[in-house]
Motif scaffolding. Structure first.
Motif, PDB file in Angstrom:
ATOM      1  N   GLU A 175      12.550  34.421  25.631  1.00  0.00           N
ATOM      2  CA  GLU A 175      13.823  35.087  26.077  1.00  0.00           C
ATOM      3  C   GLU A 175      14.992  34.417  25.045  1.00  0.00           C
ATOM      4  O   GLU A 175      15.976  35.252  24.649  1.00  0.00           O
ATOM      5  N   GLU A 178      14.786  36.242  21.705  1.00  0.00           N
ATOM      6  CA  GLU A 178      14.978  37.436  21.764  1.00  0.00           C
ATOM      7  C   GLU A 178      16.776  37.599  21.664  1.00  0.00           C
ATOM      8  O   GLU A 178      17.308  38.419  20.991  1.00  0.00           O
ATOM      9  N   LEU A 179      17.231  36.664  22.488  1.00  0.00           N
ATOM     10  CA  LEU A 179      18.929  36.552  22.493  1.00  0.00           C
ATOM     11  C   LEU A 179      19.308  36.120  20.859  1.00  0.00           C
ATOM     12  O   LEU A 179      20.387  36.922  20.827  1.00  0.00           O
ATOM     13  N   GLU A 180      18.655  35.332  20.259  1.00  0.00           N
ATOM     14  CA  GLU A 180      18.854  34.824  18.856  1.00  0.00           C
ATOM     15  C   GLU A 180      18.902  36.116  17.923  1.00  0.00           C
ATOM     16  O   GLU A 180      19.703  36.269  17.145  1.00  0.00           O
ATOM     17  N   ALA A 182      19.095  39.366  18.922  1.00  0.00           N
ATOM     18  CA  ALA A 182      19.793  40.451  19.404  1.00  0.00           C
ATOM     19  C   ALA A 182      20.677  40.912  18.766  1.00  0.00           C
ATOM     20  O   ALA A 182      21.619  40.240  18.195  1.00  0.00           O
ATOM     21  N   GLU A 186      23.022  44.341  22.398  1.00  0.00           N
ATOM     22  CA  GLU A 186      21.904  43.886  23.061  1.00  0.00           C
ATOM     23  C   GLU A 186      22.006  42.617  23.736  1.00  0.00           C
ATOM     24  O   GLU A 186      21.374  42.064  24.705  1.00  0.00           O
ATOM     25  N   LYS A 187      23.092  41.725  23.292  1.00  0.00           N
ATOM     26  CA  LYS A 187      23.293  40.443  23.697  1.00  0.00           C
ATOM     27  C   LYS A 187      23.465  40.126  25.419  1.00  0.00           C
ATOM     28  O   LYS A 187      22.851  39.400  25.909  1.00  0.00           O
ATOM     29  N   GLU A 189      22.291  42.059  27.847  1.00  0.00           N
ATOM     30  CA  GLU A 189      21.073  42.212  28.341  1.00  0.00           C
ATOM     31  C   GLU A 189      20.199  41.010  28.055  1.00  0.00           C
ATOM     32  O   GLU A 189      19.373  40.521  28.972  1.00  0.00           O
ATOM     33  N   GLU A 190      19.931  40.531  26.887  1.00  0.00           N
ATOM     34  CA  GLU A 190      19.148  39.551  26.545  1.00  0.00           C
ATOM     35  C   GLU A 190      19.621  38.460  27.094  1.00  0.00           C
ATOM     36  O   GLU A 190      18.745  37.385  27.545  1.00  0.00           O
ATOM     37  N   ALA A 191      21.067  37.934  27.279  1.00  0.00           N
ATOM     38  CA  ALA A 191      21.535  36.997  27.937  1.00  0.00           C
ATOM     39  C   ALA A 191      21.112  36.768  29.493  1.00  0.00           C
ATOM     40  O   ALA A 191      20.592  35.940  29.921  1.00  0.00           O
ATOM     41  N   ASP A 193      18.470  38.350  30.538  1.00  0.00           N
ATOM     42  CA  ASP A 193      16.919  38.077  30.754  1.00  0.00           C
ATOM     43  C   ASP A 193      16.720  36.701  30.646  1.00  0.00           C
ATOM     44  O   ASP A 193      15.668  36.168  31.265  1.00  0.00           O
ATOM     45  N   LEU A 194      17.499  35.825  29.625  1.00  0.00           N
ATOM     46  CA  LEU A 194      17.398  34.394  29.663  1.00  0.00           C
ATOM     47  C   LEU A 194      17.607  33.549  30.905  1.00  0.00           C
ATOM     48  O   LEU A 194      16.778  32.814  31.198  1.00  0.00           O
TER      49      LEU A 194
END
Length: 262
Positions: A175, A178-180, A182, A186-187, A189-191, A193-194
């Motif tokens: 995760e 993926e954040l890096e 994104a 998208e950031k 949502e990815e944050a 998820d992390l």
């Protein structure tokens, strides 16, 4: 309940009824509804927890009173709308406590551990409410970290869980990547998820995230204040210092803490 306790509770209920009287009541109290009072209810619960954390017993008494007021306020509004009265609230929790402790108030002698017995009873309650999913009934208004943990625990009960923390740790790294990578859209949502993955990892180490993060917050606050004090001691303003010099103060604070513990 003794006559004195009856009088004490009746007095509180009467005060609330008078405050909500349509003719002679308090303007502010009359303007409230369930939604406007809910934030105060949550705030008062946190203030109870704060008094406990500070071991302030007189303060705990007062904060419990403030929290009880919230229950009475909600019950009064419900009574005005013809839904239920305060006595129904008391009966509901009394019924629930008796149902969830059949080994105390009933004739359950299965020998199950308390946690196992508790979960069986709660599962029956959820089924009676028509909640079919394992994650039904997890309150949306819970603090996000706590709700994430509860959702994960519910999933774990039906076998959807990592067998050990290593899988959760790998998911955290995934995760992070993926954040890096994104896009700006998208950031968020990815944050999320992390953070959800981090909760999972902490949970699998047997630690409640809501218990762990306050300690980290307190440690950061303590060290940050100490950095500011170190800079002031050197006749320097911490604000505006280059990051490497601020970091040097951070390391100095950590070294000072280590020296104090040895």
């Amino acid at each position: 309940m003794t006559p004195q306790r009856h009088q004490q509770l009746d007095r509180l209920l009467s005060i609330m009824a008078r405050l909500r009287d349509p003719v002679s009541g308090c303007e502010w109290d009359l303007a409230q509804n369930f939604a406007t009072i809910a934030p105060y209810t949550i705030e008062e619960a946190y203030e109870v927890a704060d008094a406990i954390e500070r071991q302030d017993i007189p303060g705990l008494r007062d904060e419990l009173g403030d929290l009880l007021l919230q229950v009475v306020f909600h019950a009064r509004m419900a009574e005005e709308d013809g839904h239920f009265v305060f006595g129904d609230v008391a009966d509901a929790i009394s019924n629930k406590l008796e149902a969830r402790h059949p080994h105390i108030f009933g004739d359950d002698r299965t020998g199950d551990a308390q946690t196992e017995r508790w979960e069986k009873v709660k599962a029956r309650e959820r089924s009676a409410k028509g909640e079919a999913s394992a994650v039904d009934g997890v309150a949306i208004s819970l603090p996000a970290l706590m709700r994430a943990e509860k959702l994960q625990k519910r999933a774990a009960r039906v076998g959807f869980d990592w067998p050990d923390p290593s899988g959760a740790a790998a998911k955290v790294h995934e995760e992070m990547e993926e954040l890096e990578q994104a896009s700006e859209a998208e950031k968020l949502e990815e944050a999320g998820d992390l953070l959800f993955a981090a909760v999972n990892l902490v949970r699998l180490h047997g630690i409640a995230p809501e218990d762990a993060l306050p300690a980290a917050n307190a440690k950061f606050e303590r060290r940050f204040r100490a950095m500011e004090a170190f800079a002031q001691r050197d006749d320097r303003a911490f604000e505006g210092l280059p990051l490497d010099e601020q970091e040097a103060y951070w390391q100095a604070v950590k070294a000072s803490e280590r020296a104090e513990t040895t």
